[in-house]
Design a protein around this motif. Structure first.
Motif, PDB file in Angstrom:
ATOM      1  N   PHE A 113     -20.260  -7.787  -7.959  1.00 44.38           N
ATOM      2  CA  PHE A 113     -19.075  -7.080  -8.572  1.00 44.38           C
ATOM      3  C   PHE A 113     -19.620  -7.215  -9.948  1.00 44.38           C
ATOM      4  O   PHE A 113     -19.896  -8.140 -10.710  1.00 44.38           O
ATOM      5  CB  PHE A 113     -17.558  -8.003  -8.425  1.00 44.38           C
TER       6      PHE A 113
ATOM      7  N   ALA B 161     -12.085 -11.602  -8.996  1.00 44.52           N
ATOM      8  CA  ALA B 161     -13.163 -11.189  -8.057  1.00 44.52           C
ATOM      9  C   ALA B 161     -13.844 -12.536  -7.281  1.00 44.52           C
ATOM     10  O   ALA B 161     -14.013 -12.311  -6.128  1.00 44.52           O
ATOM     11  CB  ALA B 161     -14.082 -10.550  -8.747  1.00 44.52           C
TER      12      ALA B 161
ATOM     13  N   TYR C 103     -16.546 -12.332  -4.306  1.00 47.40           N
ATOM     14  CA  TYR C 103     -17.497 -11.470  -4.788  1.00 47.40           C
ATOM     15  C   TYR C 103     -18.528 -12.452  -5.627  1.00 47.40           C
ATOM     16  O   TYR C 103     -18.026 -13.422  -6.286  1.00 47.40           O
ATOM     17  CB  TYR C 103     -16.947 -10.337  -5.689  1.00 47.40           C
TER      18      TYR C 103
ATOM     19  N   ILE D 208     -19.761  -3.271  -6.113  1.00 49.93           N
ATOM     20  CA  ILE D 208     -18.455  -2.530  -6.725  1.00 49.93           C
ATOM     21  C   ILE D 208     -18.923  -2.641  -8.243  1.00 49.93           C
ATOM     22  O   ILE D 208     -18.965  -3.625  -8.984  1.00 49.93           O
ATOM     23  CB  ILE D 208     -17.169  -3.093  -6.553  1.00 49.93           C
TER      24      ILE D 208
ATOM     25  N   LEU E 168     -10.123  -4.455  -5.180  1.00 52.12           N
ATOM     26  CA  LEU E 168     -11.389  -4.989  -4.525  1.00 52.12           C
ATOM     27  C   LEU E 168     -11.276  -5.252  -3.056  1.00 52.12           C
ATOM     28  O   LEU E 168     -10.389  -5.509  -2.539  1.00 52.12           O
ATOM     29  CB  LEU E 168     -11.723  -6.258  -5.229  1.00 52.12           C
TER      30      LEU E 168
END
Length: 221
Positions: free
Chosen positions: A61, A83, A88, A113, A221
């Protein structure tokens, strides 16, 4: 087992550890070498490899801040925690705002992402054009129709604005999923005639990453 020969050399051994040799000379003693049990060393290596392997498997991320900002700001640190709680591996990217955006494009993984705020969203968009990824979250991205505004030219400089116009906002972004967020109050401040697309409006938010804004980003997310 303890063995000695005068007062010059001492060697200590045990069942679970390799010899530890100490040389003694007067009042000074120097530890020459210490070797841990091979089984312990092997266990440490295995555990380290497992940790690295799990980190490698985590989806990336990327966080790209707004113009003149860095990811050290409180808002981006809060986003980082959101996140991370979702599993992530967070990678902060701080652009050099004195350099053209198109010269700061970097490669990303296909399952990554990208998140960008304001001008940072433009960089995220440009990256996705060259390196298709799983998703890009464009938070309050400066609309391309605004690039001709004298206000933007005054704020960023003619060189930066000229560089922004190189980005093809009409180009299809392959399979990359695109999420566009704007503050409910900020869109009301846009000049008449400015065209932009939005997927989610953040209630009671201007051009800033409020708690409501970050909460919506977390949902994506």
């Amino acid at each position: 087992m303890l063995s000695s020969r005068g007062s010059r050399r001492v060697s200590l051994t045990s069942r679970d550890a390799s010899p530890v040799t100490i040389h003694s000379s007067g009042r000074q003693r120097t530890l020459l070498s210490t070797t841990f049990d091979n089984k312990i060393v092997l266990s440490i290596k295995i555990n380290a490899n497992l940790i690295l392997s799990n980190l490698y498997k985590m989806n990336k991320f990327y966080i790209i801040p707004g113009y003149g900002e860095t990811t050290r700001r409180k808002e981006y640190q809060l986003l980082k925690k959101i996140a991370q709680r979702k599993g992530y591996s967070v990678i902060p990217k701080n652009p050099n705002w004195k350099q053209p955006i198109t010269e700061q494009i970097f490669p990303v993984e296909s399952d990554a992402i990208l998140f960008g705020f304001s001008m940072g969203a433009i960089l995220a968009y440009a990256i996705a054009l060259e390196y298709p990824c799983k998703k890009i979250i464009l938070a309050s991205m400066t609309p391309s129709d605004f690039f001709s505004s004298p206000l933007l030219k005054q704020a960023l400089g003619s060189k930066m604005v000229k560089d922004l116009k190189k980005i093809d906002f009409k180009k299809k972004k392959s399979k990359t999923k695109l999420i566009r967020l704007y503050g409910e109050k900020e869109v009301k401040d846009f000049p008449i005639g400015i065209s932009f697309k939005v997927d989610y409006l953040i209630p009671n938010s201007h051009h800033e990453l409020t708690k409501e804004y970050l909460k919506e980003v977390g949902k994506q997310l």
